[in-house]
Motif scaffolding. Structure first.
Motif, PDB file in Angstrom:
ATOM      1  N   GLN A   1       1.003  -1.461  -0.288  1.00  0.00           N
ATOM      2  CA  GLN A   1       0.127  -0.535   0.245  1.00  0.00           C
ATOM      3  C   GLN A   1       0.965   1.551  -0.192  1.00  0.00           C
ATOM      4  O   GLN A   1       0.458   2.433  -0.249  1.00  0.00           O
TER       5      GLN A   1
ATOM      6  N   ASN B   1       0.254   3.851  -2.183  1.00  0.00           N
ATOM      7  CA  ASN B   1      -1.384   4.784  -2.566  1.00  0.00           C
ATOM      8  C   ASN B   1      -1.333   5.619  -1.493  1.00  0.00           C
ATOM      9  O   ASN B   1      -2.465   6.507  -1.328  1.00  0.00           O
TER      10      ASN B   1
ATOM     11  N   TRP C   1      -2.692   2.030   8.546  1.00  0.00           N
ATOM     12  CA  TRP C   1      -3.230   1.945   6.622  1.00  0.00           C
ATOM     13  C   TRP C   1      -4.148   3.126   7.051  1.00  0.00           C
ATOM     14  O   TRP C   1      -3.964   4.229   5.814  1.00  0.00           O
TER      15      TRP C   1
ATOM     16  N   GLU D   1      -4.085  14.889  -1.422  1.00  0.00           N
ATOM     17  CA  GLU D   1      -4.878  15.464  -3.080  1.00  0.00           C
ATOM     18  C   GLU D   1      -5.641  16.288  -3.335  1.00  0.00           C
ATOM     19  O   GLU D   1      -5.704  16.693  -4.303  1.00  0.00           O
TER      20      GLU D   1
ATOM     21  N   GLU E   1      -6.438   8.263   4.268  1.00  0.00           N
ATOM     22  CA  GLU E   1      -7.547   8.934   4.390  1.00  0.00           C
ATOM     23  C   GLU E   1      -7.085  10.166   4.550  1.00  0.00           C
ATOM     24  O   GLU E   1      -7.197  10.893   3.264  1.00  0.00           O
TER      25      GLU E   1
END
Lengths: 238, 238
Positions: free
Chosen positions: A11, A14, A220, A231, A225
């Protein structure tokens, strides 16, 4: 534990760069636990034999090789400070506060584990209680700091979802940590022999999965979140 | 199982970010199964010896070490909730529905596995049936939720190919899951001894390959199809 490590590391791309160190450490904690659980498994297997008796039942016997619970304490000595640091990092506090909290909670939690071990390997109940009490001093300091000190940081999370995940991570820490002193007491309240050892091992194992793998999933989810919020440019001023 | 893991993870860059968590978990499910099948294999090997007799035939004998079917139940306890979560994630439902379905189906399926185990390790037929019936309550809930509740989600998939893959994944789950209670019954209908144990092991193994590896391939195909649709900008409003 091993699967959790792979999940956290896969992850990494991500989440945004700010949370990759936290997620890397989250995976390291479960990796160190994987290693020690293999050692614990092998030590357990070498300590007992299972053989069939007349009548089809099975009988469990001691082989004479000792079951070494020291692996668990070496694991905690490494992973407990690390998992506090992963929680501090994912909160994204100002840098000076991150460094100071990491040192304080990291050292206090290592001291807590070190003070627990001399009692764990004792049969004498009064000696067990003595080390339990000593170990509870840094324990209370860490749990108090988490429950109270990080409440303010939680309220500053950039979205309601992030705040509720941060709060869940904080409470899962407090709740799963509270299981350890109770499991430790299993042998101190007079239970002894194979049953006590079994309850202790099952108890510690469940607490470890909660405090490392399940806790890591919350870390995680929080990192993911907060990355999504950052972003989308919706980051509130910190 | 191990090859399936490698396939799913190597495909991660080929799907869009939305489906990477589903594909990561798909690979974790087959990885956990790989680990437990190695344990099952070793436990089986240690439980039997094969030696040649006069006349060139082979004779299989018990070594006295028990064959431990507990590995299978520990595997299911971890993988069954995870494979339901991978199916929910690849459907890409609204976030609140994803979280609520994951909790409901995850907990119900873990309960189903936990209720099956006490009967599995029993020789007494009436006790076996008792736990079988208890375990079937969460089983029916999960299968019903998948068959009916996810039908609506299937109809909202962004392309006809995606809808038919989602439908196939849903039906493969229901079909492969239905094998387990029948395999469990092998010993409950009076079959006993080595033959029953062998049928049971073969049955569970086939069902596991269908429910984890083959099911995972469908999840991957669905993620790949939906990624292609999203990338070509043909995404229908959800």
């Amino acid at each position: 534990m091993g699967s959790a490590t792979i999940f956290f590391w896969l992850q990494l791309p991500n989440v945004t760069k700010s949370y990759r160190t936290a997620l890397t450490i989250t995976g390291i904690v479960t990796l160190i636990a994987t290693y020690h659980y293999i050692r614990i498994f092998n030590s357990w297997s070498e300590a007992f034999t299972v053989a069939s008796k007349d009548g089809g039942d099975y009988e469990v016997k001691l082989t004479g090789a000792p079951f070494n619970d020291g692996y668990r304490y070496v694991d905690w000595l490494l992973t407990v400070p690390l998992l506090l640091i992963e929680l501090i990092l994912v909160m994204k506090l100002p840098q000076a506060e991150t460094v100071s909290l990491s040192w304080k909670l990291g050292l206090a939690s290592a001291l807590m584990v070190a003070l627990g071990y001399p009692g764990e390997i004792q049969e004498d109940l009064s000696v067990r209680w003595f080390w339990w009490c000593l170990s509870m001093i840094p324990f209370c300091y860490v749990v108090f700091t988490l429950a109270v000190g990080l409440a303010e940081a939680t309220s500053k999370q950039p979205s309601p979802a992030a705040a509720s995940l941060a709060s869940a991570a904080r409470y899962l820490t407090v709740f799963s940590w509270l299981t350890y002193p109770f499991v430790y007491m299993v042998k101190s309240v007079g239970l002894a022999g194979p049953a006590a050892t079994m309850y202790e091992q099952v108890g510690y194992s469940i607490a470890d999965v909660m405090a490392k793998a399940v806790f890591g999933v919350l870390i995680w989810a929080l990192a993911a979140e907060k990355s999504a919020v950052e972003e989308s440019g919706k980051l509130l001023p910190n």
